[in-house]
Scaffold this active site. Structure first.
Site: not given
Length: 240
Positions: A14, A148
């Site tokens: 990304i 996470y």
């Protein structure tokens, strides 16, 4: 007049897409990376013909003081894109403390402290833009990705709180929450698992890094001048 953007995690899937998109729009870039020298060199080769300034900065954001290796290299600054991240799969009962600490450093501690160090540059100018690349799991949580999910949820809370604190200073703070995106982070999944994930997504496919990058460009533009404190979900309808 050149506009400078800091992208952390610029060597990732990304991050690279964001860098290319912004460079094509005329931005000059500070490009943070940690270990992936080959990736950042390849990115620089792609960017150089575009004519801006592209400055690589190495720092380990898994270390609690990693932000200190970035902040002194930043001079003129118009925006920060917090794009650094790493996944953490497994049951919570198997999580090791050192892994949890490193995860929180990358996703929460260093982005917060780096923003704190650089915020005066925006305050002096009376303008600035901060975008955090978080995750669908920060919005809804994921089994076997508890740590996470917690880190990504903290990023969203950071965005919502800071946006209120600095809105009157002309600084906008937003988040982008991708779903499953076709990046190297997905390489730990088997083709069968990727197929199953794609089946669960209403649009029937993974997202593309370029689609995330396009949304970053939108949030940096004047077209989003009245948007702050928001989480833009880009997930193909997986979570609404």
């Amino acid at each position: 007049m050149k506009k400078f953007v800091l992208i952390t995690g610029a060597s990732g899937g990304i991050g690279q897409a964001v860098a290319i998109n912004l460079a094509q729009k005329g931005y000059s870039l500070y490009l943070h990376y940690n270990k992936n020298d080959q990736s950042i060199r390849g990115l620089l080769d792609k960017l150089r013909p575009l004519g801006g300034e592209y400055i690589p900065i190495q720092a380990n954001l898994a270390d609690s003081g990693g932000y200190k290796s970035i902040a002194p290299h930043i001079f003129s600054l118009d925006a920060i894109i917090h794009c650094s991240g790493n996944s953490q799969y497994g049951l919570l009962v198997d999580l090791q403390q050192e892994d949890a600490v490193a995860l929180m450093n990358v996703h929460v501690v260093n982005p917060l402290m780096l923003t704190k160090e650089l915020l005066p540059k925006f305050l002096r100018k009376g303008s600035g833009n901060i975008i955090v690349i978080t995750s669908i799991w920060g919005q809804t949580g994921a089994s076997c990705e508890v740590a996470y999910s917690a880190a990504k949820g903290a990023q969203i809370a950071f965005v919502k709180a800071l946006s209120k604190e600095v809105a009157l200073n002309g600084i906008r703070v937003n988040a982008i929450a991708p779903g499953a995106v076709a990046t190297p982070m997905m390489e730990s999944f088997t083709p069968e698992e990727v197929e199953q994930i794609s089946f669960e997504i209403p649009m029937g496919r993974l997202g593309l890094p370029e689609e995330i990058a396009g949304s970053v460009a939108f949030l940096l533009s004047d077209d989003s001048s009245y948007i702050t404190g928001q989480v833009l979900g880009i997930n193909g309808g997986w979570y609404t």
